[in-house]
Write a protein that holds these residues in place. Structure first.
Motif, PDB file in Angstrom:
ATOM      1  N   TYR A  31       0.848  -1.194   0.000  1.00  0.00           N
ATOM      2  CA  TYR A  31       0.000   0.000   0.000  1.00  0.00           C
ATOM      3  C   TYR A  31       0.883   1.243   0.000  1.00  0.00           C
ATOM      4  O   TYR A  31       2.032   1.208   0.407  1.00  0.00           O
ATOM      5  CB  TYR A  31      -0.893   0.047   1.246  1.00  0.00           C
ATOM      6  CG  TYR A  31      -1.843  -1.102   1.349  1.00  0.00           C
ATOM      7  CD1 TYR A  31      -3.068  -1.062   0.700  1.00  0.00           C
ATOM      8  CD2 TYR A  31      -1.523  -2.225   2.096  1.00  0.00           C
ATOM      9  CE1 TYR A  31      -3.948  -2.131   0.793  1.00  0.00           C
ATOM     10  CE2 TYR A  31      -2.396  -3.292   2.199  1.00  0.00           C
ATOM     11  CZ  TYR A  31      -3.609  -3.231   1.542  1.00  0.00           C
ATOM     12  OH  TYR A  31      -4.483  -4.288   1.630  1.00  0.00           O
ATOM     13  N   THR A  32       0.306   2.356  -0.434  1.00  0.00           N
ATOM     14  CA  THR A  32       0.987   3.646  -0.355  1.00  0.00           C
ATOM     15  C   THR A  32       0.028   4.657   0.230  1.00  0.00           C
ATOM     16  O   THR A  32      -1.121   4.770  -0.203  1.00  0.00           O
ATOM     17  CB  THR A  32       1.468   4.113  -1.746  1.00  0.00           C
ATOM     18  OG1 THR A  32       2.405   3.159  -2.249  1.00  0.00           O
ATOM     19  CG2 THR A  32       2.130   5.470  -1.670  1.00  0.00           C
ATOM     20  N   ASN A  33       0.503   5.387   1.216  1.00  0.00           N
ATOM     21  CA  ASN A  33      -0.264   6.452   1.839  1.00  0.00           C
ATOM     22  C   ASN A  33       0.178   7.772   1.216  1.00  0.00           C
ATOM     23  O   ASN A  33       1.361   8.123   1.280  1.00  0.00           O
ATOM     24  CB  ASN A  33       0.021   6.463   3.347  1.00  0.00           C
ATOM     25  CG  ASN A  33      -1.211   6.728   4.152  1.00  0.00           C
ATOM     26  OD1 ASN A  33      -2.120   7.411   3.699  1.00  0.00           O
ATOM     27  ND2 ASN A  33      -1.240   6.206   5.353  1.00  0.00           N
ATOM     28  N   ILE A  34      -0.746   8.480   0.616  1.00  0.00           N
ATOM     29  CA  ILE A  34      -0.459   9.767  -0.024  1.00  0.00           C
ATOM     30  C   ILE A  34      -0.867  10.874   0.941  1.00  0.00           C
ATOM     31  O   ILE A  34      -2.019  10.921   1.368  1.00  0.00           O
ATOM     32  CB  ILE A  34      -1.221   9.899  -1.365  1.00  0.00           C
ATOM     33  CG1 ILE A  34      -0.868   8.728  -2.291  1.00  0.00           C
ATOM     34  CG2 ILE A  34      -0.912  11.236  -2.022  1.00  0.00           C
ATOM     35  CD1 ILE A  34      -1.755   8.624  -3.515  1.00  0.00           C
ATOM     36  N   HIS A  35       0.077  11.750   1.275  1.00  0.00           N
ATOM     37  CA  HIS A  35      -0.167  12.820   2.239  1.00  0.00           C
ATOM     38  C   HIS A  35      -0.213  14.167   1.515  1.00  0.00           C
ATOM     39  O   HIS A  35       0.610  14.434   0.644  1.00  0.00           O
ATOM     40  CB  HIS A  35       0.949  12.868   3.285  1.00  0.00           C
ATOM     41  CG  HIS A  35       1.015  11.638   4.134  1.00  0.00           C
ATOM     42  ND1 HIS A  35       0.568  11.611   5.426  1.00  0.00           N
ATOM     43  CD2 HIS A  35       1.477  10.382   3.865  1.00  0.00           C
ATOM     44  CE1 HIS A  35       0.759  10.401   5.928  1.00  0.00           C
ATOM     45  NE2 HIS A  35       1.308   9.648   5.001  1.00  0.00           N
ATOM     46  N   PHE A  36      -1.146  14.998   1.943  1.00  0.00           N
ATOM     47  CA  PHE A  36      -1.320  16.327   1.372  1.00  0.00           C
ATOM     48  C   PHE A  36      -1.018  17.379   2.436  1.00  0.00           C
ATOM     49  O   PHE A  36      -1.074  17.091   3.631  1.00  0.00           O
ATOM     50  CB  PHE A  36      -2.756  16.502   0.856  1.00  0.00           C
ATOM     51  CG  PHE A  36      -3.113  15.522  -0.225  1.00  0.00           C
ATOM     52  CD1 PHE A  36      -2.917  15.828  -1.554  1.00  0.00           C
ATOM     53  CD2 PHE A  36      -3.635  14.277   0.099  1.00  0.00           C
ATOM     54  CE1 PHE A  36      -3.231  14.914  -2.555  1.00  0.00           C
ATOM     55  CE2 PHE A  36      -3.955  13.355  -0.886  1.00  0.00           C
ATOM     56  CZ  PHE A  36      -3.756  13.683  -2.210  1.00  0.00           C
TER      57      PHE A  36
END
Length: 122
Positions: A31-36
């Protein structure tokens, strides 16, 4: 510079994301967690490698096995602790050499090596 949107599909939702709004991406197994910047996060089943290829921008730097950062949000680099501070205060460790990191950050910009030379103290 204009960017295309990338598509992130989840089980019940499809997101259309502007890459320039991504602060960093963190790998968590497959999985990849995309942070803004606005503290929003999206979890995707894409690998970090696949997501990095989709971003298609020199602004996204692979600084270690688990992180891709957007160089536009770099605040500072702690050379001793080997971490990058982003504008939101997040500390991202880097495993590439400092020289390689600075070259990646400076690529495609007006920054030169002379910008990174320590000032001489009297």
């Amino acid at each position: 510079m204009s960017f295309e949107k990338i598509i992130i599909s989840q089980q019940n939702r499809i997101y259309f994301i502007k890459p320039e709004e991504i602060l960093f991406c963190r790998s968590d197994s497959c999985y990849t967690n995309i942070h803004f910047l606005q503290e929003k996060q999206i979890l995707t089943v894409k690998s970090l490698t696949k997501l990095h290829k989709e971003l298609l921008s020199e602004d996204f730097l692979r600084v270690n096995q688990s992180f891709i950062i957007n160089r536009r949000f770099i605040q500072s680099i702690d050379k001793k602790k080997r971490c990058i501070e982003l504008e939101n205060g997040e500390l991202i460790p880097f495993t590439v050499s400092l020289k390689e990191l600075l070259l990646m950050i400076g690529k495609g910009t007006a920054l030169t090596a002379s910008h990174f030379i320590d000032p001489v103290e009297n």
